[in-house]
Design an enzyme around this catalytic site. Structure first.
Site: not given
Ligand code: SF4
Length: 510
Positions: A66, A141
């Site tokens: 990320g 997730g």
């Protein structure tokens, strides 16, 4: 006298919208991004350690999961302080910032998101009040039953409001409403309105209700928690320090902070760590559906997933690919760096020498400088340069891990031909990507996926290559040494192991 320019502190403008950066990302072509893992999580409980620094380095090791925002929440046993911002870990934190995060326990998060939701509000860890204190939470997730959970949260509004009221009386740091639109904030809110005697009980009551993919690290002022959905879609590892415990999305992040890998957090398991030691609870029976794309591209090659290093799985994919799609050639090269282990495997199995054909700028990162039109036209040359002397006159096998839109491979073929390659045979160590992911990975839309409308021959033609071969689904799975029934392969096969979300589901949070 020269005046120093202030260091840029954030990548968003006054409307909270992500400001365009120079797009000089690690992606070879920013318009043809690989599937993006949407988050990395990290947590530490270690009395006597400067844990915010450990989390910083842990997040640094998880940066590939990320790149839009990063955050750390730290607790000194009495109070939680959170610091989060847009940008890379190295852009968000400096030494002074970390000093404002004292304590022996911390959770951290790196986040990727689609552009529209790349706002400060969606950065993590989230912070919320509970009846037992404050909870800070990071999530990797994607939940698939957001609307059902939202309804549950709405029915608990009264409890929630009372909790908020009490929390606000105690401190004015805590925000009293869901401060972003994502499923991570919803989990935080549901933890705040649960009816157990303590946060462990609330979590054990809530987590069986969550559907989809979640690897969580969270904490209150006293206890560090880690939890993984019953399918084990995203990885989560437990590690040991001399004087504490670490949980991280990937084992490579444990290595980097000097923690030894103990085991994976099991699917359906909640772990609690505090001065009373480590406690393990089962909140759901496992129904395994690990993401096979973690083996193909998402996880770091030096991480261990289900007992196997990602590097060895990728090398084996290359060997399988060489058996399935052999070709007469002079040299095997990789699309750096993600194609390298499979290229090495292809070379080993085929007996064709592995060589360097493309040099990648190792220091490519986000930049605040917008490229000029001239620079923009250089395209992938900003990132890759062909080694002409190695390529000229050669028949090349070019190995990559996946094709999304095909723009990168098309530009690559053109560049290699210009550098004098005689033949170009593309080999891909995953099957054609045809389906979207609902479990935490951001793909191009179905319409944008090149394999969705074209046959392999047509894709080959479109790329301008001499031949193209994708590994078979069975071949890829065999390389992971996992049971097919225990893997999610939905983006390749269209077989979704977990109920697909309602069409009304909101944007993915992470
Ligand atoms: S669809 Fe399944 S295999 Fe594909 S990226 Fe998502 S979780 Fe992984």
């Amino acid at each position: 006298m020269p005046v120093a320019a202030p260091r840029p502190r954030a990548l968003w403008d006054n409307d909270g919208v992500a400001r365009a950066d120079g797009q000089l990302t690690h992606e070879i072509d920013p318009q043809d991004k690989k599937p993006q893992d949407e988050c990395g999580v990290f947590g530490v409980w270690a009395p006597g350690e400067e844990v915010s620094k450990l989390v910083y380095y842990g997040l640094y090791a998880l940066q590939h999961r990320g790149q839009e925002s990063a955050g750390i929440a730290a607790s000194n046993g009495e109070q939680i302080i959170v610091y989060r911002d847009m940008g890379l870990v190295s852009q968000v934190f400096d030494e002074n910032d970390l000093e404002t995060l004292p304590g022996h326990m911390a959770v951290g998060h790196t986040r990727y998101s689609t552009t529209g939701s790349s706002t400060w509000e969606n950065a993590q860890p989230t912070l919320g009040p509970t009846r037992f204190g404050t909870v800070a939470l990071g999530h990797n997730g994607n939940l698939t039953n957001f609307l059902e959970l939202q309804e549950l949260a709405d029915t608990r509004q009264e409890v929630r409001q009372e909790t908020v009221k009490q929390a606000t009386q105690k401190t004015n740091r805590t925000r009293g409403h869901r401060d972003s639109s994502n499923d991570t904030s919803l989990i935080t809110e549901l933890l705040a309105s649960g009816t157990g005697e303590n946060l462990t009980e609330v979590a054990l009551e809530l987590f069986p209700k969550l559907e989809g993919a979640f690897s969580l690290v969270f904490m209150d002022e006293h206890t560090l928690y880690a939890a993984r959905d019953r399918h084990g879609v995203r990885p989560l590892a437990l590690g040991r320090l001399d004087r504490g415990w670490v949980v991280a999305s990937e084992t490579a992040a444990l290595d980097i902070v000097g923690a030894s890998f103990v085991r994976a957090v099991e699917p359906g398991e909640l772990i609690a760590i505090d001065e009373d030691g480590l406690r393990s609870y089962t909140f759901a029976e496992p129904e395994l559906a690990r993401c096979v794309f973690e083996y193909v591209y998402l996880a770091r090659p030096d991480s261990i997933l289900a007992g196997k290093t990602v590097h060895s799985a990728r090398t084996e994919m290359g060997r399988v690919l060489a058996r399935e799609y052999p070709v007469d050639a002079d040299m095997v090269i990789a699309t750096p760096e993600s194609g390298t282990p499979a290229a090495v495997g292809y070379a080993e199995e085929s007996g064709i020498p592995f060589g360097q054909g493309l040099m990648k700028n190792a220091y490519v990162g986000r930049t605040f400088i917008q490229p000029s039109q001239t620079i923009r036209q250089l395209g992938i040359r900003l990132k890759l340069n062909p080694l002409r002397e190695n390529i000229e006159g050669k028949r090349l096998v070019v190995v990559d891990d996946s094709i999304v839109r095909g723009n990168t491979q098309r530009a690559l073929v053109r560049m290699l031909r210009e550098a004098g390659a005689r033949e170009i045979h593309i080999r891909i160590s995953s099957p054609p990507v045809k389906w979207p992911c609902f479990y935490g990975i951001d793909f191009a839309t179905r319409a944008e996926l090149i394999a969705n409308g074209l046959t392999t021959d047509e894709i080959c033609q479109s790329l301008g290559a001499d031949s193209l071969g994708y590994i078979s689904l069975d071949g890829m799975i065999s390389a992971t040494q996992q049971e097919r029934s225990e893997l999610c392969t939905a983006c390749f096969s269209g077989e979704y192991p977990i109920r697909i979300p309602d069409s009304q589901a909101p944007e993915r949070s992470c």
